[in-house]
Scaffold this motif. Structure first.
Motif, PDB file in Angstrom:
ATOM      1  N   GLU A  20     -93.042 -23.403 -96.493  1.00  0.00           N
ATOM      2  CA  GLU A  20     -91.935 -22.507 -96.822  1.00  0.00           C
ATOM      3  C   GLU A  20     -90.992 -22.353 -95.634  1.00  0.00           C
ATOM      4  OE1 GLU A  20     -91.014 -17.899 -98.241  1.00  0.00           O
ATOM      5  OE2 GLU A  20     -93.096 -18.596 -98.056  1.00  0.00           O
ATOM      6  N   ALA A  21     -91.544 -22.222 -94.429  1.00  0.00           N
ATOM      7  CA  ALA A  21     -90.711 -22.106 -93.230  1.00  0.00           C
ATOM      8  C   ALA A  21     -89.862 -23.360 -93.033  1.00  0.00           C
ATOM      9  CB  ALA A  21     -91.583 -21.858 -92.004  1.00  0.00           C
ATOM     10  N   TYR A  22     -90.454 -24.532 -93.276  1.00  0.00           N
ATOM     11  CA  TYR A  22     -89.680 -25.777 -93.169  1.00  0.00           C
ATOM     12  C   TYR A  22     -88.550 -25.788 -94.196  1.00  0.00           C
ATOM     13  CZ  TYR A  22     -94.098 -27.465 -91.039  1.00  0.00           C
ATOM     14  OH  TYR A  22     -95.232 -27.631 -90.286  1.00  0.00           O
ATOM     15  N   ALA A  23     -88.879 -25.431 -95.428  1.00  0.00           N
ATOM     16  CA  ALA A  23     -87.882 -25.475 -96.508  1.00  0.00           C
ATOM     17  C   ALA A  23     -86.693 -24.575 -96.203  1.00  0.00           C
ATOM     18  CB  ALA A  23     -88.532 -25.077 -97.835  1.00  0.00           C
ATOM     19  N   ARG A  24     -86.963 -23.383 -95.731  1.00  0.00           N
ATOM     20  CA  ARG A  24     -85.879 -22.434 -95.461  1.00  0.00           C
ATOM     21  C   ARG A  24     -85.011 -22.893 -94.294  1.00  0.00           C
ATOM     22  NH1 ARG A  24     -86.323 -17.939 -98.458  1.00  0.00           N
ATOM     23  NH2 ARG A  24     -88.331 -17.462 -99.418  1.00  0.00           N
ATOM     24  N   LEU A  25     -85.616 -23.410 -93.228  1.00  0.00           N
ATOM     25  CA  LEU A  25     -84.832 -23.861 -92.084  1.00  0.00           C
ATOM     26  C   LEU A  25     -84.011 -25.097 -92.422  1.00  0.00           C
ATOM     27  CD1 LEU A  25     -83.957 -23.664 -89.155  1.00  0.00           C
ATOM     28  CD2 LEU A  25     -86.024 -24.939 -88.514  1.00  0.00           C
ATOM     29  N   LEU A  26     -84.618 -26.062 -93.108  1.00  0.00           N
ATOM     30  CA  LEU A  26     -83.880 -27.276 -93.458  1.00  0.00           C
ATOM     31  C   LEU A  26     -82.721 -26.951 -94.389  1.00  0.00           C
ATOM     32  CD1 LEU A  26     -86.263 -28.624 -92.037  1.00  0.00           C
ATOM     33  CD2 LEU A  26     -86.331 -30.311 -93.892  1.00  0.00           C
ATOM     34  N   ALA A  27     -82.937 -26.009 -95.304  1.00  0.00           N
ATOM     35  CA  ALA A  27     -81.855 -25.603 -96.205  1.00  0.00           C
ATOM     36  C   ALA A  27     -80.723 -24.944 -95.421  1.00  0.00           C
ATOM     37  CB  ALA A  27     -82.390 -24.659 -97.275  1.00  0.00           C
ATOM     38  N   ARG A  28     -81.058 -24.111 -94.450  1.00  0.00           N
ATOM     39  CA  ARG A  28     -80.016 -23.476 -93.633  1.00  0.00           C
ATOM     40  C   ARG A  28     -79.221 -24.496 -92.837  1.00  0.00           C
ATOM     41  NH1 ARG A  28     -84.096 -19.568 -92.602  1.00  0.00           N
ATOM     42  NH2 ARG A  28     -84.454 -20.379 -90.493  1.00  0.00           N
ATOM     43  N   GLU A  29     -79.861 -25.630 -92.537  1.00  0.00           N
ATOM     44  CA  GLU A  29     -79.174 -26.691 -91.793  1.00  0.00           C
ATOM     45  C   GLU A  29     -78.460 -27.676 -92.704  1.00  0.00           C
ATOM     46  OE1 GLU A  29     -78.598 -27.123 -88.638  1.00  0.00           O
ATOM     47  OE2 GLU A  29     -79.773 -25.442 -87.855  1.00  0.00           O
ATOM     48  N   GLY A  30     -78.362 -27.338 -93.998  1.00  0.00           N
ATOM     49  CA  GLY A  30     -77.536 -28.122 -94.911  1.00  0.00           C
ATOM     50  C   GLY A  30     -78.258 -29.035 -95.867  1.00  0.00           C
ATOM     51  N   ALA A  31     -79.561 -29.175 -95.741  1.00  0.00           N
ATOM     52  CA  ALA A  31     -80.297 -30.080 -96.629  1.00  0.00           C
ATOM     53  C   ALA A  31     -80.494 -29.455 -98.003  1.00  0.00           C
ATOM     54  CB  ALA A  31     -81.651 -30.427 -96.022  1.00  0.00           C
ATOM     55  N   ALA A  32     -80.476 -30.294 -99.016  1.00  0.00           N
ATOM     56  CA  ALA A  32     -80.957 -29.899-100.340  1.00  0.00           C
ATOM     57  C   ALA A  32     -82.462 -30.141-100.338  1.00  0.00           C
ATOM     58  CB  ALA A  32     -80.277 -30.727-101.424  1.00  0.00           C
ATOM     59  N   VAL A  33     -83.236 -29.161-100.790  1.00  0.00           N
ATOM     60  CA  VAL A  33     -84.688 -29.204-100.619  1.00  0.00           C
ATOM     61  C   VAL A  33     -85.394 -29.177-101.972  1.00  0.00           C
ATOM     62  CG1 VAL A  33     -86.679 -28.069 -99.592  1.00  0.00           C
ATOM     63  CG2 VAL A  33     -84.469 -27.988 -98.420  1.00  0.00           C
ATOM     64  N   VAL A  34     -86.336 -30.091-102.140  1.00  0.00           N
ATOM     65  CA  VAL A  34     -87.244 -30.040-103.281  1.00  0.00           C
ATOM     66  C   VAL A  34     -88.516 -29.350-102.813  1.00  0.00           C
ATOM     67  CG1 VAL A  34     -88.525 -31.328-105.008  1.00  0.00           C
ATOM     68  CG2 VAL A  34     -86.274 -32.134-104.275  1.00  0.00           C
ATOM     69  N   VAL A  35     -88.776 -28.188-103.376  1.00  0.00           N
ATOM     70  CA  VAL A  35     -89.902 -27.353-102.962  1.00  0.00           C
ATOM     71  C   VAL A  35     -91.081 -27.627-103.892  1.00  0.00           C
ATOM     72  CG1 VAL A  35     -90.712 -24.987-102.635  1.00  0.00           C
ATOM     73  CG2 VAL A  35     -88.316 -25.571-102.144  1.00  0.00           C
ATOM     74  N   ASN A  36     -92.086 -28.320-103.368  1.00  0.00           N
ATOM     75  CA  ASN A  36     -93.281 -28.580-104.183  1.00  0.00           C
ATOM     76  C   ASN A  36     -94.387 -27.600-103.834  1.00  0.00           C
ATOM     77  OD1 ASN A  36     -96.161 -30.025-103.561  1.00  0.00           O
ATOM     78  ND2 ASN A  36     -95.477 -30.357-105.652  1.00  0.00           N
ATOM     79  N   ASP A  37     -95.036 -27.073-104.845  1.00  0.00           N
ATOM     80  CA  ASP A  37     -96.261 -26.299-104.638  1.00  0.00           C
ATOM     81  C   ASP A  37     -96.907 -26.065-105.992  1.00  0.00           C
ATOM     82  OD1 ASP A  37     -98.214 -24.144-103.867  1.00  0.00           O
ATOM     83  OD2 ASP A  37     -97.129 -24.326-101.975  1.00  0.00           O
ATOM     84  N   ILE A  38     -98.202 -26.270-106.050  1.00  0.00           N
ATOM     85  CA  ILE A  38     -98.921 -26.062-107.303  1.00  0.00           C
ATOM     86  C   ILE A  38     -99.398 -24.626-107.437  1.00  0.00           C
ATOM     87  CG2 ILE A  38    -101.246 -26.608-106.453  1.00  0.00           C
ATOM     88  CD1 ILE A  38    -101.647 -28.272-109.016  1.00  0.00           C
ATOM     89  N   GLY A  39     -99.313 -23.860-106.340  1.00  0.00           N
ATOM     90  CA  GLY A  39     -99.868 -22.516-106.313  1.00  0.00           C
ATOM     91  C   GLY A  39     -98.973 -21.467-106.951  1.00  0.00           C
ATOM     92  N   LYS A  40     -99.544 -20.283-107.087  1.00  0.00           N
ATOM     93  CA  LYS A  40     -98.829 -19.154-107.681  1.00  0.00           C
ATOM     94  C   LYS A  40     -98.821 -17.965-106.721  1.00  0.00           C
ATOM     95  CE  LYS A  40     -99.906 -20.441-112.454  1.00  0.00           C
ATOM     96  NZ  LYS A  40     -98.520 -20.868-112.736  1.00  0.00           N
ATOM     97  N   ARG A  41     -97.852 -17.089-106.911  1.00  0.00           N
ATOM     98  CA  ARG A  41     -97.768 -15.864-106.140  1.00  0.00           C
ATOM     99  C   ARG A  41     -98.728 -14.821-106.713  1.00  0.00           C
ATOM    100  NH1 ARG A  41     -93.544 -14.391-103.277  1.00  0.00           N
ATOM    101  NH2 ARG A  41     -93.127 -12.505-104.510  1.00  0.00           N
ATOM    102  N   GLU A  42     -98.800 -13.667-106.042  1.00  0.00           N
ATOM    103  CA  GLU A  42     -99.718 -12.624-106.476  1.00  0.00           C
ATOM    104  C   GLU A  42     -99.438 -12.151-107.901  1.00  0.00           C
ATOM    105  OE1 GLU A  42     -98.164 -12.844-103.663  1.00  0.00           O
ATOM    106  OE2 GLU A  42     -99.774 -12.948-102.170  1.00  0.00           O
ATOM    107  N   ASP A  43     -98.167 -12.216-108.317  1.00  0.00           N
ATOM    108  CA  ASP A  43     -97.822 -11.766-109.669  1.00  0.00           C
ATOM    109  C   ASP A  43     -97.993 -12.855-110.721  1.00  0.00           C
ATOM    110  OD1 ASP A  43     -95.742 -13.486-109.134  1.00  0.00           O
ATOM    111  OD2 ASP A  43     -94.159 -11.968-109.244  1.00  0.00           O
ATOM    112  N   GLY A  44     -98.495 -14.027-110.307  1.00  0.00           N
ATOM    113  CA  GLY A  44     -98.738 -15.109-111.248  1.00  0.00           C
ATOM    114  C   GLY A  44     -97.587 -16.069-111.427  1.00  0.00           C
TER     115      GLY A  44
END
Length: 288
Positions: A20-44
């Motif tokens: 997540e930290a990588y995704a946010r920083l790369l996006a701030r530097e202009g990259a379009a980001v594909v965020v992959n994750d199979i997991g869920k947050r606490e709310d499902g």
């Protein structure tokens, strides 16, 4: 203008922590980001969707992917998501990984197989289609593969994790050679940072020092033009500590020709040349 303006990055395991930290920083530097994750947050809700939506709310470009990257189908669909959303891929960060820590005699086959599948097979499943696309389209690219000091220095109770992450290091070394002629640069990263598993065990000062946001700038350096044409390096990064890790050899015993005998006793007599005088780093050294 950002360092990654016009670039497209795929990041696995990006729903929390380091990814997540990588995704946010790369996006701030202009990259379009594909965020992959199979997991869920606490709310499902899907973690990937939350991070992607958050990036878009901040004015960035992101698309979620919730497929299982330890499968070939999941790796192919991840590339397809990037192409459908943004038309290309320039950066791949293989970050997804899990732990199932037990000493070897307590480690069951299922925990071995799962860790190796998620941490190592995903390298094949995701990298093969992305590498192929980079090669065929002739624009080059950058691939960052996540290893661990648990593999390179050893850590009690992590034979499955260490084996999988040691495999990542070998995978990267070979991929470096295969990518050179196509302008595809390859890095290995051995990060140490706060995770959901360790957060409750650490004091606030340690949590701040080990924040994933301290590792993200190292990844940005790797994937941007700041690192020039560098390829084939492995960096350890944690807090403010950054160092290159590499395999080194001692002086050794020189070859004696085909007919010269070399026996165990002569090896013992030349141990000063076979073994390096400097002690190998241990897992504890990476906290200094």
């Amino acid at each position: 203008m950002g360092l990654l303006e016009g670039k497209v990055a795929i990041i696995t395991g990006a729903g929390r922590g380091l990814g997540e930290a990588y995704a946010r920083l790369l996006a701030r530097e202009g990259a379009a980001v594909v965020v992959n994750d199979i997991g869920k947050r606490e709310d499902g809700s899907p973690a990937a969707g939350y991070v992607a939506e958050s990036i878009r709310s901040d004015g960035g470009k992101a698309a979620p992917h919730v497929g299982d990257v330890s499968t070939v189908d999941g790796g192919q669909s991840l590339l397809q998501t990037a192409l459908e959303a943004f038309g290309r891929v320039d950066i791949l960060i293989n970050n997804a990984g899990i732990l199932r820590d037990k000493s070897l005699l307590k480690l069951e086959e299922a925990d071995w197989d799962l860790v190796v599948k998620v941490n190592l097979k995903s390298m094949y499943a995701v990298t093969r289609p992305v590498f192929s696309w980079m090669k065929e389209n002739g624009h080059g690219g950058v691939i960052v593969n996540t290893s661990s000091v648990s593999a390179l220095a050893g850590n009690f109770g992590q034979t499955n994790y260490g084996a999988s992450k040691g495999g990542v290091w070998g995978f990267s070394n070979v991929l470096t050679e295969e990518g050179r002629k196509y302008g595809i640069r390859v890095w290995t990263l051995a990060p140490a940072a706060l995770s959901v598993l360790t957060a409750a065990l650490l004091p606030d000062e340690a949590k701040a020092e080990l924040a994933p946001e301290h590792v993200a700038p190292v990844v940005l350096y790797m994937v941007s033009e700041l690192s020039g044409t560098r390829t084939g390096h492995c960096l350890f990064a944690s807090g403010q500590r950054i160092r290159e890790l590499k395999l080194v050899a001692a002086e050794g015993i020189p070859g004696r020709g085909r007919n010269a005998a070399l026996d165990a006793r002569s090896l013992a007599q030349h141990e000063d040349r076979i073994f390096r005088p400097e002690p190998a780093l241990t897992i504890a050294d990476f906290g200094k």
